[in-house]
Enzyme design. Sequence first.
Site, PDB file in Angstrom:
ATOM      1  N   HIS A 121      30.397  45.612  44.333  1.00 56.64           N
ATOM      2  CA  HIS A 121      30.470  46.953  43.754  1.00 56.64           C
ATOM      3  C   HIS A 121      29.937  46.992  42.327  1.00 56.64           C
ATOM      4  CE1 HIS A 121      34.086  45.831  41.395  1.00 56.64           C
ATOM      5  NE2 HIS A 121      34.405  45.121  42.465  1.00 56.64           N
ATOM      6  N   ASP A 122      29.201  48.053  42.031  1.00 52.79           N
ATOM      7  CA  ASP A 122      28.716  48.384  40.689  1.00 52.79           C
ATOM      8  C   ASP A 122      27.619  47.454  40.176  1.00 52.79           C
ATOM      9  OD1 ASP A 122      30.712  50.610  40.104  1.00 52.79           O
ATOM     10  OD2 ASP A 122      32.051  48.939  40.508  1.00 52.79           O
ATOM     11  N   GLY A 139      31.082  41.652  41.242  1.00 53.87           N
ATOM     12  CA  GLY A 139      31.011  43.029  40.774  1.00 53.87           C
ATOM     13  C   GLY A 139      30.460  43.182  39.374  1.00 53.87           C
TER      14      GLY A 139
END
Length: 264
Positions: A121-122, A139
């Site tokens: 994520h991200d 992440g």
Amino acid sequence: MTRIHSTAIVDPAAQLDSSVTVGPYTVIGPHVRIDAGTTVASHCVIEGHTTIGKDNKIFQFNSLGAVPQDKKYAGEPCQLVIGDRNTIREFCTFNIGSPGDQGVTQVGNDNWIMAYVHLAHDCQVGNHTIFANSTQLAGHVHVGDWVILGGFTVVHQFCRLGAHSFTAMNSLLFADLPPFVMAQGQPAQARSMNFEGLRRRGFSAERISAVKAMHKSLYRQQLTLAQAQSEIELLTHKYPEAKADVDMMLGFLQGASPERGIVR
């Protein structure tokens, strides 16, 4: 709709350009948008709020847009955004973003991403990168343009990799990797600068000389990071053609985390 195989399951709310090709047994969710010329092979799952640009080649057995592997995630409508002309080989997993950051995992244009790559994520990936097999990004990792990651490279969360940097196979990054630097090891250490890559990308002799001088300041003169930055600042006078390269390096070093530092 003849480009969608009869065994594929595409939600009626999904937005696919008429030129998109979808292979057998692929599943595409309601919040997915795919632009012209992109091909999705068999047995893929594309879900979540995922936007995919033009002329991408997505091979079989990919999972794109699944929720982040983050215990704090509670169903927020975060996104995965993939640009144009990317090649995504088999068994890759790209997760959507999380509300703890900007809520977007992003991949730019013209990237070559090999099998079994994980983007958590991200993550923010630039343009013209190459990720070899089984590269794993935790992440919030930021990857600049033209970065090359060797097979089985593992990157710790929140690390940054500067443009034109390079890792050897089995490298383990716990710190930020500055632009142009070639790293190898567990944990990774700086070995040289990516001179061959720069030549292939059309860097002039003067710009390459400036990169050599930056390498000397950072890694060969036993300077502190602050002292090295002061030395690098002077290079724009000696190598005016390389001003953008020097500015990029200085900007990267100034943004280094005090806790992680840089690969040295």
